[in-house]
Design a protein around this motif. Structure first.
Motif, mmCIF file in Angstrom:
data_model
loop_
_atom_site.group_PDB
_atom_site.id
_atom_site.type_symbol
_atom_site.label_atom_id
_atom_site.label_comp_id
_atom_site.label_asym_id
_atom_site.label_seq_id
_atom_site.Cartn_x
_atom_site.Cartn_y
_atom_site.Cartn_z
ATOM 1 N N LEU A 1 -62.341 52.857 77.056
ATOM 2 C CA LEU A 1 -61.228 53.800 77.193
ATOM 3 C C LEU A 1 -61.623 55.143 76.594
ATOM 4 C CD1 LEU A 1 -58.249 51.573 76.051
ATOM 5 C CD2 LEU A 1 -58.661 52.381 78.361
ATOM 6 N N GLY A 2 -61.245 56.221 77.265
ATOM 7 C CA GLY A 2 -61.458 57.548 76.715
ATOM 8 C C GLY A 2 -60.472 57.817 75.594
ATOM 9 N N PRO A 3 -60.676 58.864 74.809
ATOM 10 C CA PRO A 3 -59.796 59.141 73.671
ATOM 11 C C PRO A 3 -58.339 59.370 74.088
ATOM 12 C CG PRO A 3 -61.656 60.682 73.713
ATOM 13 C CD PRO A 3 -61.780 59.802 74.901
ATOM 14 N N ALA A 4 -58.119 60.094 75.181
ATOM 15 C CA ALA A 4 -56.744 60.371 75.613
ATOM 16 C C ALA A 4 -56.053 59.095 76.090
ATOM 17 C CB ALA A 4 -56.740 61.417 76.719
ATOM 18 N N CYS A 5 -56.752 58.278 76.855
ATOM 19 C CA CYS A 5 -56.159 57.030 77.352
ATOM 20 C C CYS A 5 -55.966 56.022 76.222
ATOM 21 C CB CYS A 5 -57.022 56.439 78.455
ATOM 22 S SG CYS A 5 -57.034 57.457 79.949
ATOM 23 N N ASP A 6 -56.878 56.000 75.265
ATOM 24 C CA ASP A 6 -56.736 55.109 74.124
ATOM 25 C C ASP A 6 -55.502 55.497 73.301
ATOM 26 O OD1 ASP A 6 -57.548 52.977 72.437
ATOM 27 O OD2 ASP A 6 -58.402 54.424 71.038
ATOM 28 N N ALA A 7 -55.258 56.816 73.164
ATOM 29 C CA ALA A 7 -54.078 57.272 72.428
ATOM 30 C C ALA A 7 -52.789 56.909 73.164
ATOM 31 C CB ALA A 7 -54.156 58.777 72.208
ATOM 32 N N LYS A 8 -52.840 56.871 74.494
ATOM 33 C CA LYS A 8 -51.652 56.479 75.263
ATOM 34 C C LYS A 8 -51.331 55.003 75.065
ATOM 35 C CE LYS A 8 -52.419 59.755 79.004
ATOM 36 N NZ LYS A 8 -52.834 59.872 80.405
ATOM 37 N N LEU A 9 -52.371 54.173 75.029
ATOM 38 C CA LEU A 9 -52.158 52.732 74.893
ATOM 39 C C LEU A 9 -51.935 52.285 73.454
ATOM 40 C CD1 LEU A 9 -54.795 51.330 77.388
ATOM 41 C CD2 LEU A 9 -52.339 51.507 77.694
ATOM 42 N N HIS A 10 -52.500 53.019 72.505
ATOM 43 C CA HIS A 10 -52.392 52.661 71.088
ATOM 44 C C HIS A 10 -51.925 53.870 70.287
ATOM 45 C CE1 HIS A 10 -55.685 50.098 72.773
ATOM 46 N NE2 HIS A 10 -54.870 49.179 72.313
ATOM 47 N N PRO A 11 -50.633 54.237 70.379
ATOM 48 C CA PRO A 11 -50.158 55.412 69.637
ATOM 49 C C PRO A 11 -50.214 55.170 68.132
ATOM 50 C CG PRO A 11 -48.327 54.266 70.666
ATOM 51 C CD PRO A 11 -49.581 53.593 71.135
ATOM 52 N N ALA A 12 -50.383 56.250 67.404
ATOM 53 C CA ALA A 12 -50.440 56.170 65.945
ATOM 54 C C ALA A 12 -49.071 55.758 65.406
ATOM 55 C CB ALA A 12 -50.853 57.516 65.365
#
Length: 69
Positions: A39-50
């Protein structure tokens, strides 16, 4: 067929020849962590929000003044 490998060893191929794409959006991944997770950084942030920051959940509480202050 006795001496042929059953799978291709991807670690022996140079990284430039192996194209790894994001599993969500399909863009090419370049970073080692992104390539490892798929997963790219943007897609990873969408799937795993802080998680929420605990400092934003504070609220003021009325309390008595400390003695001697």
């Amino acid at each position: 067929m006795g001496d042929e490998p059953l799978a291709i060893d991807l670690d022996s191929a140079p990284a430039e020849t192996r194209r790894v794409r994001c599993r969500l959006c399909g863009r090419p991944l370049t970073g080692p962590e992104s390539r490892r997770t798929g997963l790219g950084p943007a897609c990873d942030a969408k799937l795993h929000p802080a998680g929420p920051d605990i400092r934003t959940r504070r609220h003021e509480v009325e309390q008595d003044t400390l003695p001697g202050v």
